[in-house]
Design a protein around this motif. Structure first.
Motif: not given
Length: 1481
Positions: A166-169, A173-174, A187-191, A207-210
């Motif tokens: 959920e955090l990743f999504s 998105k942000l 945001l990039a550091r958090i990702i 793999s869908k998160f690719l």
């Protein structure tokens, strides 16, 4: 409730007041209360007690959230169209709210993280998701997430997989929404942190998160600057590494799609160095995945596509330009600049060159499609011609003028040849050497020379491996190498390049590229160079390959005294090594020789010195070098890399089959005899004198305050090392060594070193002494060897152990006790900053020593929780509790001392020593006493892991009562860290070392059962966690390794029994379950290790073959393994068309194939079943025939078969029978996978194998299929029946002769045989000619009947024969049909009774044609000669025994005049086999 808490509760309730002014007043009061010491103490205690009825930090946080909600609602409902000042006021208000939250979290978690992770995450996510909260407030919450949650190890471990996703999504998105006002770098550091957490604490992102990463990369193409792109790409690398294990094809396809974008970004955008670094890493990763271990073709394990080829060529072009650009920048830059290009860029270039260089292609026109976008679809791509091959490298080496231009290409050559020696064609050796030879004399030309020398060294090593050079080429190369040798030889005195010079000389010597002259040996006698590691390595190679001359002519520099004494060359070398540039009265000199300042490879110097004292130094050095290194000195600590995954890819494509080497690994090592070596007395005396003088010099200059402890230990090690080499080669005995003066001096030196340790007990804070003692501990540990192989290491280790005094060992143990008792607080790197300061701070740890059951609960705090890092922290995410950053210098010294003591007391169990190992071991075990041990502290965690790994020696097990003590804290440790996947993996990897101790001594003793119970309880708990889905793949892999070790220790599962849900499971049953694991790496490891279920891995006597487990265990293991591997296939078979599951299906097939291949290789009794399972899987599971053939070719080659067809033919009867037994339309004979026998079509298969096929069809009365075969091969079907007549009868006659009352199966077989025989006698088939066929083919029928012999080792008393004495339970059954000897004899009797003349025996019938005996005996011997299978050869010898026994009974009858031939044949055959067995043994 205390008054302080009561005030806080009232204040919290007032925060919900409807009036804003009242709330504002209460906020200030709230801040004061939450930092009041008394209030904090109560809140901490209540939070730790986990009693909800008292006010704790979580309850206060809920009040705070209500206040925030009320404030934000007020701001949201306010009028939107207001003045700028009002807007600024509102923004300030939101900042105050977020500051209050930060302040509260810091107060609550200052001493340890006490707020619930779930509460914090919910608050963060709700705030960030709600766009109405405003960018500043959401950015502040994101900061809190990064600094106060994702950097805290406790929270890191408590976040569930769903929350990570959920955090990743949310944050991706942000990031992808450019309209957001939140800082994109944040945001990039958090990702980056979330991706790392997800991949290290769970089984990774789907793999869908690719798609998210693909969108971000495509956006970066459009933007000139992409904030935070380096963090996004770093996260992408982490994700790809985790994903590639299970989705190699998917990752390769993704690389083919997105890498052109990176080529565009590199060429069109101005990139900073950090972004270039991560892009290089991405390209490198893709090359590793596409080309594991440098594989160039699909047949060798590479993944190939047209897109990928185009990318490689474009990448090559880009790198050539980049390297040229770097060179030109350096050329024109002012000031000092490193001339070498970064290693990662060179590595990438070398890998790309290896792939694109082709002897047939010198230039190529490439299409630069990456320069166009999708919107420019109609625009033609740019085209460019590029040069390829070694000519490009040679041109750059010749044309480059400056070092900046030249050195990068030299680096590329070094890396390319060292990594891929085969990539250098024979024809390029001479041209390349000529160019380098021209560069070599240019000593004054900058910094190029070291790189030229390394290039030449790699080429020398490469040429040494080539065996196909033409004689003309060899002579040309010899001239060049002589020139290179001469130049290098002249320049050895240059200290800056001494390592490279001697490296090159060593490589030339190793490859025997030039003949060494006498001048070479002068290097090791004068002042041209000093002893160093490269020099010692070169000298070792020289002594191994060359004979040392007796003398050499010395120059004028030689001392007159030395000339008068007539030193031999060997003595001069010894003196040079030990006393370099020291005067004759060196004992009184204060200057110490170089050998006491340097750490040489273990025993390298000692082997040289002792070899020089031998009359045949070359043979002596080769004898020393032939002894394999023990594991302790062989296994260096390796950095984690992608190498294991590359090996997995090659295993999956079956280009790497390690299971075929398992017998070699388990073979008993045979050492050369040390007899035949004779020592030169004068040289030995000289060596002893030099060594004694060296030790006296150290002792004379000794001072407890100033002397270097390392030198004392190094010299002592040198003395006992020489003694160990003397003993190993047979010059002296160990008793003589103990009494020698050298040993006494070594003792004195170690006593002096011990005094320094004693002094340190009172000065544990002196940094210089800490460094010195750490070095001393490393040296001492390296001198010990805890393996049981006979070697110089082992002997020298036993000598060194005798030097360790009781005082020294006890002093070290006392220092350990002192250091562990007064450790600093974890991460105490300075003063803790004020709570009021908003910068990052280090949080103090709260100790929690509550007793917990196994995996029952998680601690409120631990060492790792104290890590509250912020912007200044370089690492992304929470720091691993095992990270060295948690440890001080004293801690590291403590761990070094601890390891030394562990190795010392373990090794001392079989050697006489001066200290009581039992007492030291007791002191070590006292360190884990509950009153001392606090596993929440990093040092204590490290300490216990060191004890787990080092104390239970595999060769020298601990006493069982000590094992019990060692295991006592294990359950608590696992309970504390059960959510920390990194720690769990480390624990499991360390406890493997204990397994060997659990099966020693009396298995029924109370201590043994207690130790086994404690260990198995932990294994059960992890197994349960795995079944609950709470362990990631690395933990599962570590557990499988533990189970594998358990199988090796207890192959019969006498005590390795696990309990789960009230049921018991032996490890034999549990292990195959991992063949259906979700992770491919785990499955493949389990498949490769499945042989542990079929073989006892312990060495049995002097045999090199592993002992097979009982038949019943093997059959059960095969069924379990096959079912589990099939289960994994069934799980994905229903979605075979789904492209998302392409990798999964391919991987599951590989696991099934690997499982069956290992069984096929290691279990003769299951060999046929495994082979049939593979044949069946071609049809049922879609296994690729080319992969099966690749495996079977390797296996058959290992078994000694010349061709795959021979191996398959040896089992074809069984395979066809089982195939026909399946009795369904999908498994008809025409559907049999004949391609595995290397037949391209059904006609070839039928034509070659009809003699095997038709008998099986006839016994089934399937004459239609017989006619079909005849049609395919264009022969008359009745003629085929006649050709196969002897083998057809073998399927019929034994059932007529067999008599067994009550055997319904045999009665049914007899009925079938009768029915088929009646059909054959029918006029439409063979008719009356059947009797004629019987008589004319009688010898062949007898041979076929004899070949069906299978005498079980467990025959009943009424059926026991003398052949049973030669049979074993594990003799594999031959091809069907097969019968015991009494049935074959009965069949012979039946044949004779059916003959029209009614002869008494079949031999009388055969006597009518005397050459029948010759035919039969010859056929039997031919079968024995043709096979390499030991079981089949043994069975044929039993067949020979059976038939000869029948002949000898009737020898008096004359055997139709053939008696003399029979006797001669038997005698010759026996002599032949006896001789053959003698020479084999």
């Amino acid at each position: 409730m205390s008054l302080a808490l009561n005030d806080l509760l009232i204040c919290c309730r007032q925060l919900e007041h409807d009036r804003a002014t009242e709330r504002r007043k209460e906020v200030e009061k709230f801040k004061q209360l939450i930092r009041d010491p008394e209030t904090v103490q109560h809140l901490d205690r209540h939070s730790d007690s986990k009693q909800g009825k008292y006010l704790n930090w979580d309850a206060v946080f809920r009040f705070l959230q209500k206040y925030i909600q009320k404030e934000t609602e007020c701001l949201k409902t306010a009028r939107p169209n207001v003045s700028a000042s009002t807007q600024a006021t509102r923004q300030k208000k939101m900042q105050e709210i977020s500051s209050l939250v930060k302040y509260f979290i810091k107060c609550a978690n200052k001493r340890a993280p006490r707020l619930k992770c779930q509460e914090l995450l919910n608050y963060i996510m709700e705030t960030v998701k709600d766009s109405s909260n405003g960018a500043i407030y959401r950015a502040d919450c994101s900061n809190i997430l990064l600094k106060d949650i994702l950097s805290v190890r406790k929270y890191w471990c408590e976040i569930s997989q769903q929350q990570w996703l959920e955090l990743f999504s949310v944050y991706f998105k942000l990031y992808l929404n450019p309209s957001q006002d939140i800082n994109r770098v944040l945001l990039a550091r958090i990702i980056h942190a979330v991706t790392k957490g997800c991949c290290s604490q769970t089984d990774g992102l789907n793999s869908k998160f690719l798609d998210c990463f693909s969108k971000a990369i495509q956006n970066a193409r459009q933007e000139q600057t992409s904030p935070g792109l380096n963090h996004i790409l770093a996260a992408f690398v982490i994700f790809l590494k985790a994903l590639a294990v299970n989705f190699r094809i998917k990752v390769c396809e993704l690389g083919d799609e997105i890498l052109p974008t990176f080529l565009y970004i590199w060429t069109q955008h101005r990139l900073n160095d950090s972004l270039k670094e991560v892009i290089i890493e991405l390209f490198q990763l893709q090359i590793y995945i596409h080309h594991p271990k440098g594989a160039k073709t699909q047949e060798k394990g590479a993944y190939e596509s047209r897109k990928w080829k185009s990318i490689l060529y474009n990448l090559y072009d880009l790198l050539v330009n980049e390297i040229s650009h770097i060179g030109s920048r350096g050329k024109y830059s002012s000031g000092s600049r490193n001339i070498a290009v970064k290693e990662n860029l060179i590595d990438l270039m070398a890998d790309v060159c290896h792939q694109v260089f082709n002897e047939d292609t010198r230039s190529l026109e490439i299409s630069q499609s990456y320069t166009t976008t999708q919107r420019e679809y109609g625009v033609p791509c740019k085209k460019r011609k590029i040069e390829l091959g070694w000519d490009v490298i040679k041109d750059h080496l010749q044309k480059s003028q400056s070092d900046f231009e030249l050195v990068p290409w030299l680096q590329i050559v070094i890396q390319l040849i060292s990594k891929y020696p085969a990539c250098l064609p024979n024809c390029e050796l001479s041209p390349l050497l000529m160019i380098l030879c021209q560069l070599l004399p240019q000593q004054r030309r900058g910094e190029r020379t070291p790189y030229v020398l390394r290039c030449l060294m790699e080429i020398a090593l490469c040429q040494g491996k080539k065996s196909n050079l033409e004689s003309s080429q060899k002579s040309e190369l010899l001239k060049l190498w002589i020139k290179i040798w001469s130049i290098t030889f002249r320049n050895v005195s240059f200290e800056q390049i001494q390592a490279e010079n001697f490296g090159l000389l060593g490589a030339i010597i190793q490859g025997s590229l030039v003949e060494i002259d006498r001048e070479f040996w002068k290097l090791f006698t004068g002042s041209a160079c000093r002893p160093s590691c490269p020099v010692i390595s070169c000298l070792t190679l020289a002594l191994t390959t060359c004979v040392v001359p007796e003398t050499v002519k010395m120059g004028m520099e030689q001392n007159i005294c030395e000339v008068n004494r007539s030193f031999s060359l060997k003595e001069l070398i010894m003196k040079w090594l030990l006393l370099y540039q020291l005067e004759d009265d060196f004992e009184n000199s204060t200057e110490l020789p170089p050998i006491l300042h340097s750490n040489f490879p273990h025993l390298a110097l000692e082997k040289i010195l002792v070899s020089l004292t031998m009359k045949n130094s070359k043979a002596a050095m080769n004898f020393f070098q032939s002894v394999p290194e023990c594991e302790q000195h062989q296994n260096e600590k390796e950095e984690p890399s992608f190498s294991a995954v590359e090996e997995l890819f090659l295993q999956t494509t079956f280009d790497k089959m390690d299971f075929l080497a398992v017998v070699e690994k388990c073979a008993i090592e045979k050492h050369q005899s040390s007899r035949g070596f004779s020592v030169h007395p004068n040289l030995k005396e000289s060596l002893d004198r030099y060594l004694l003088g060296l030790s006296k010099q150290l002792l004379n200059n000794y001072s407890s305050e100033t002397s270097n402890t390392e030198m004392l230990v190094r010299c002592s090690s040198l003395l006992v090392g020489v003694l160990g080499c003397y003993c190993h080669i047979g010059v002296i005995t160990e008793e003589e060594a103990y009494k020698s003066e050298l040993f006494q001096k070594a003792k004195s030196l170690m006593q002096c070193a011990g005094e320094s340790v004693t002094l340190f007990k009172n000065k544990t804070n002196e940094e210089s002494r800490i460094v010195s003692l750490r070095n001393m501990m490393h040296l001492c540990t390296s001198c010990l060897c805890n393996c049981n192989k006979h070697s110089p290491n082992k002997i020298a280790s036993s000598f060194f152990l005798r030097l360790l005094t009781s005082k020294l060992m006890n002093d070290i143990a006392d220092i350990c006790r002192s250091l562990v008792s007064f450790i600093k607080k974890p991460l105490d790197y300075g003063q803790v900053e004020s709570v009021g300061d908003d910068t990052d701070e280090n949080v103090k740890e709260m100790e929690n020593q509550s007793s917990m059951s196994v995996f029952n609960s998680y601690p409120a705090s631990s060492v790792n929780d104290a890590n509250e890092s912020g912007e200044s922290q370089l690492a992304i995410g929470a720091m691993n509790p095992l990270a060295e950053e948690h440890l001080s210098k004293q801690d590291l010294l403590f761990l070094d001392m601890l390891k030394f003591l562990c190795v010392g007391v373990t090794t001392a169990q079989t050697s006489p020593v001066s200290f009581r190992a039992v007492d030291i071991r007791r002191k070590l075990l006292m360190l884990i006493d509950p009153s001392i041990l606090d596993l929440t502290k990093s040092l204590h965690l490290h300490m216990y892991l060191v004890l787990l790994k080092e104390l239970p020696g595999e060769e020298y097990p601990l006493p069982m009562e000590d094992v019990v003590e060692l295991l006592k804290p294990l359950s608590k440790l696992c309970s504390l860290y059960r959510r920390d996947q990194d720690v769990c993996k480390t624990i499991l990897n360390h406890i493997v070392h204990i397994v060997g101790n659990l099966c020693q001594g009396n298995m029924d003793s109370e201590n043994t059962k207690d130790a086994q119970g404690q260990f198995l309880t932990v294994i059960e708990a992890f197994w349960q966690l795995i079944k609950d889905g709470k362990c990631i793949f690395s933990v599962r892999m570590a557990l499988v390794k533990c189970l594998k070790t358990l199988l090796e220790a207890d192959p019969y599962s006498k005590w390795a029994i696990l309990n789960s849900a009230g049921k018991t499971f032996s490890v034999n049953e549990v292990f195959p379950q991992f063949l259906a694991d979700n992770d491919h790496q785990v499955r493949m490891f389990a498949a490769e290790s499945i042989n542990r279920l079929f073989q006892d891995m312990k060495q049995a006597g002097s045999s090199t073959l592993l002992k097979a487990l009982p038949l019943k265990l093997q059959q059960t293991a095969f069924e379990n393994a096959y079912l589990k591997a099939q289960e994994g296939m069934r799980a994905v078979s229903h979605s075979a068309e789904n492209p998302e599951l392409l990798d999964e299906i391919y991987n599951r097939k590989a696991v099934l194939l690997m499982t069956m291949a290992v069984v096929l290789y290691c279990s003769p009794v299951c060999e046929k079943q495994a082979l049939f399972a593979l044949c069946k899987s071609v049809k049922d599971n879609g296994l690729e025939p080319h992969l099966i053939k690749k495996v079977l070719e390797k296996v058959s080659e290992t078994f000694g078969y010349r061709h795959l067809e021979d191996f398959m033919a040896s089992h074809l009867d069984y395979l066809v029978l089982e195939w026909l037994n399946l009795q369904d339309t999908e498994h008809s004979l025409s559907a049999f996978p004949f391609i595995l026998l290397n037949y391209t079509n059904i006609g070839d298969f039928y034509r070659s194998c009809y003699k095997v096929l038709i008998p099986h069809l006839v016994i089934r009365s399937d004459f239609d299929e017989v006619k079909s075969i005849a049609n395919h091969i264009q022969k008359d079907w009745k003629c085929l029946l006649i050709d196969c007549f002897p083998k057809i009868l073998v399927n019929i006659l034994p059932y007529f002769a067999y008599e067994s009352i009550g055997d319904t199966g045999m009665a049914q077989q007899r009925e079938t045989a009768t029915k088929v025989y009646d059909m054959l006698k029918d006029e439409n088939l063979l008719g009356k000619q059947i009797d004629h066929l019987f008589i004319t083919n009688l010898p062949e029928i007898v041979v076929e009947l004899l070949m069906t012999l299978h005498e079980p080792g467990t025959a009943g008393a009424n059926q026991s024969t003398d052949l049973c004495d030669f049979s074993g339970d594990l003799d594999p059954a031959p091809n069907p049909p097969h019968f015991p000897s009494h049935v074959i004899k009965a069949t012979f009797a039946y044949i004779s009774s059916c003959h029209k003349t009614k002869f008494k025996s079949i031999l009388e019938i055969l006597s009518k044609s005397p050459d029948s005996y010759q035919k039969i005996l010859l056929a039997i011997c031919e079968q024995a000669t043709e096979t390499n299978n030991v079981y089949k050869k043994h069975r044929i010898l039993k067949i020979y025994h059976l038939f000869v026994s029948l002949l000898l009974k009737d020898i008096k009858t004359g055997l139709g005049g053939a008696w003399a031939f029979v006797l001669r044949d038997v005698i010759y055959t026996l002599i032949h086999y006896i001789n053959k067995r003698y020479w084999t043994c």
